[in-house]
Design an enzyme around this catalytic site. Structure first.
Site, PDB file in Angstrom:
ATOM      1  N   HIS A 123       0.853  -1.187   0.000  1.00  0.00           N
ATOM      2  CA  HIS A 123       0.000   0.000   0.000  1.00  0.00           C
ATOM      3  C   HIS A 123       0.891   1.240   0.000  1.00  0.00           C
ATOM      4  O   HIS A 123       2.013   1.210   0.493  1.00  0.00           O
ATOM      5  CB  HIS A 123      -0.873  -0.038   1.269  1.00  0.00           C
ATOM      6  CG  HIS A 123      -1.965   0.975   1.336  1.00  0.00           C
ATOM      7  ND1 HIS A 123      -1.731   2.292   1.682  1.00  0.00           N
ATOM      8  CD2 HIS A 123      -3.298   0.868   1.137  1.00  0.00           C
ATOM      9  CE1 HIS A 123      -2.880   2.942   1.685  1.00  0.00           C
ATOM     10  NE2 HIS A 123      -3.848   2.111   1.358  1.00  0.00           N
ATOM     11  N   ASP A 200       2.721  -4.564   8.010  1.00  0.00           N
ATOM     12  CA  ASP A 200       1.457  -3.849   7.851  1.00  0.00           C
ATOM     13  C   ASP A 200       0.321  -4.861   7.991  1.00  0.00           C
ATOM     14  O   ASP A 200       0.074  -5.661   7.095  1.00  0.00           O
ATOM     15  CB  ASP A 200       1.437  -3.170   6.477  1.00  0.00           C
ATOM     16  CG  ASP A 200       0.092  -2.549   6.132  1.00  0.00           C
ATOM     17  OD1 ASP A 200      -0.839  -2.619   6.954  1.00  0.00           O
ATOM     18  OD2 ASP A 200      -0.023  -1.992   5.025  1.00  0.00           O
ATOM     19  N   GLN A 203      -4.894  -5.260   6.801  1.00  0.00           N
ATOM     20  CA  GLN A 203      -5.867  -6.156   6.173  1.00  0.00           C
ATOM     21  C   GLN A 203      -5.836  -7.568   6.763  1.00  0.00           C
ATOM     22  O   GLN A 203      -6.461  -8.478   6.205  1.00  0.00           O
ATOM     23  CB  GLN A 203      -5.591  -6.236   4.663  1.00  0.00           C
ATOM     24  CG  GLN A 203      -5.692  -4.921   3.936  1.00  0.00           C
ATOM     25  CD  GLN A 203      -7.103  -4.379   3.876  1.00  0.00           C
ATOM     26  OE1 GLN A 203      -8.073  -5.128   3.969  1.00  0.00           O
ATOM     27  NE2 GLN A 203      -7.240  -3.077   3.722  1.00  0.00           N
ATOM     28  N   LYS A 226     -10.790  -0.611  10.155  1.00  0.00           N
ATOM     29  CA  LYS A 226     -10.894  -1.800   9.321  1.00  0.00           C
ATOM     30  C   LYS A 226     -11.264  -3.047  10.131  1.00  0.00           C
ATOM     31  O   LYS A 226     -11.422  -4.125   9.568  1.00  0.00           O
ATOM     32  CB  LYS A 226      -9.584  -2.029   8.556  1.00  0.00           C
ATOM     33  CG  LYS A 226      -9.264  -0.904   7.565  1.00  0.00           C
ATOM     34  CD  LYS A 226      -7.992  -1.178   6.799  1.00  0.00           C
ATOM     35  CE  LYS A 226      -7.567   0.028   5.976  1.00  0.00           C
ATOM     36  NZ  LYS A 226      -8.478   0.317   4.851  1.00  0.00           N
ATOM     37  N   CYS A 364      -4.797   2.507  -3.731  1.00  0.00           N
ATOM     38  CA  CYS A 364      -3.537   2.963  -3.101  1.00  0.00           C
ATOM     39  C   CYS A 364      -2.417   1.956  -3.299  1.00  0.00           C
ATOM     40  O   CYS A 364      -1.545   1.790  -2.436  1.00  0.00           O
ATOM     41  CB  CYS A 364      -3.736   3.270  -1.611  1.00  0.00           C
ATOM     42  SG  CYS A 364      -4.774   4.715  -1.310  1.00  0.00           S
TER      43      CYS A 364
END
Length: 406
Positions: A123, A200, A203, A226, A364
């Protein structure tokens, strides 16, 4: 354990509304998830009854909010199995968490000629902060390649690791491809050369079990919005030894110990990274959201979402001219695709008129889309409250849309 999806849907008020006189079908969960009533109730209750700035007050309201915020910190700790609660730093979200680490780490450990490693599927929030650091300190950003199916090229990853590399940053789950990376193996390879790792997890945490100690992550970041929590709140997990080494990123109240015009000393962990008034009610609501996920069972959520993804993938492959972007064997909850001769934006606009919310564009991840030589994709992303009936409706309306556009 299985999910009672009908019961879960009743707990999300927004799902009861209509869009253009059509029942809302919300397939944009990778961008942000909807909020259950219990999270909305926490926000409402705390602003109505308890709102007061935390940590510095001695009165009842301040003490109550302080205790609730620190309880939320412990909830996050247990949710990702951090060793200590003080390894949990509250931020505005994944983007701020990455920027915090990038800027603070670079000021101590990055010099001219050093290297930072990322992957092609990152991202923008896990690319741009490192680019800024490289430009400022004269370092080089190295990019790990992927295969056409959307999986990491592990030979490329291994080849990128050397004595010049000061930190490696990669996503746990791709927001565009849905690929679940083997973050434990990647972390182990980096650690074999004494290279710290930032992951990261924006997600990942809402879809699969995350254990930062098992992964052995040095830094792990994610956003509340999220995972059914409010916007404007997120998490930076850092190993205690790393957080102790890093200087504060921002200055101001709460992150200080003593201030004089000659010198300032800094607060203990995690507060030296939480300058100013934090989003404490957002943190409290995020604690409620994580408890909500835990109560439903992350394994049950994963199974349900995997079933949805498999079903949607089977259905979409029957469409003429479709190309799925991201075909890894291990995927999570994201279906991105293009259709020959049709711009993704046109599909998204027409689907919206039928009550279906999908995301179109580059999500993104523009360098990734450039690599695939496509302008963008249509992305349907699923959450615990989605159903196969919604996918059937989506596919029915997709066929109608495509007939209009061809």
């Amino acid at each position: 354990m299985s999910l009672n999806v009908a019961d879960i849907r009743r707990q999300f008020p927004i799902l009861e509304q209509q869009v253009y006189k059509k029942d809302l079908v919300y397939f944009d969960n990778a961008a942000t998830t909807q909020k259950p009533q219990v999270v909305i109730d926490v926000l409402d209750e705390y602003y109505k009854k308890y709102n007061a700035n935390i940590h510095r007050g001695v009165h009842f309201l301040s003490s109550h909010c302080t205790d609730a915020t620190e309880t939320a910190r412990k909830t996050v700790q247990h949710f990702i199995n951090a060793k200590h609660a003080h390894e949990i730093v509250f931020t505005r979200g994944t983007t701020e968490s990455v920027n915090l680490v990038a800027q603070s780490f670079a000021s101590e450990f990055i010099n001219e000629g050093d290297e930072i490693v990322v992957t092609r599927m990152e991202h923008h929030s896990n690319i741009v902060p490192w680019q800024l650091v490289c430009e400022k300190y004269g370092a080089k950003l190295k990019v790990v390649d992927i295969y056409p199916d959307g999986t990491i090229n592990m030979d490329s990853f291994k080849a990128a690791l050397n004595a010049k590399v000061k930190i490696v940053a990669f996503t746990h789950v791709s927001n565009t491809l849905g690929t679940i990376n083997d973050v434990q193996a990647m972390t182990r390879l980096a650690h074999e050369q004494d290279i710290p790792v930032l992951i990261d997890g924006a997600q990942a945490v809402q879809h699969t079990h995350v254990d930062v100690q098992e992964i052995d992550a040095d830094f792990y970041v994610f956003s509340g919005h999220k995972i059914y929590a409010p916007t404007g709140i997120g998490v930076l997990y850092g190993k205690e030894e790393w957080l102790e080494k890093l200087p504060p990123w921002q200055g101001g109240g709460e992150m200080i110990d003593q201030v004089s015009f000659e010198k300032t000393t800094f607060n203990e962990l995690p507060f030296k990274f939480e300058a100013g008034t934090p989003n404490y009610i957002g943190a409290i609501a995020m604690g409620e959201a994580l408890s909500y996920v835990s109560n439903n069972g992350i394994d049950a959520i994963k199974k349900h979402e995997d079933d949805l993804l498999n079903y949607a993938t089977e259905r979409i492959t029957t469409v003429d001219g479709v190309r799925i972007i991201g075909e890894a064997a291990q995927k999570s909850s994201v279906l991105s695709f293009v259709i020959d001769g049709i711009h993704p934006y046109d599909i998204g606009v027409l689907l919206d008129k039928t009550g279906i919310a999908v995301r179109t564009g580059n999500h993104c991840t523009q360098p990734l889309h450039d690599w695939y030589e496509i302008p963008g994709t249509v992305r349907a992303s699923f959450a615990m409250y989605n159903t196969k009936a919604e996918i059937d409706y989506f596919m029915d309306k997709m066929q109608q849309v495509l007939e209009m556009l061809k």
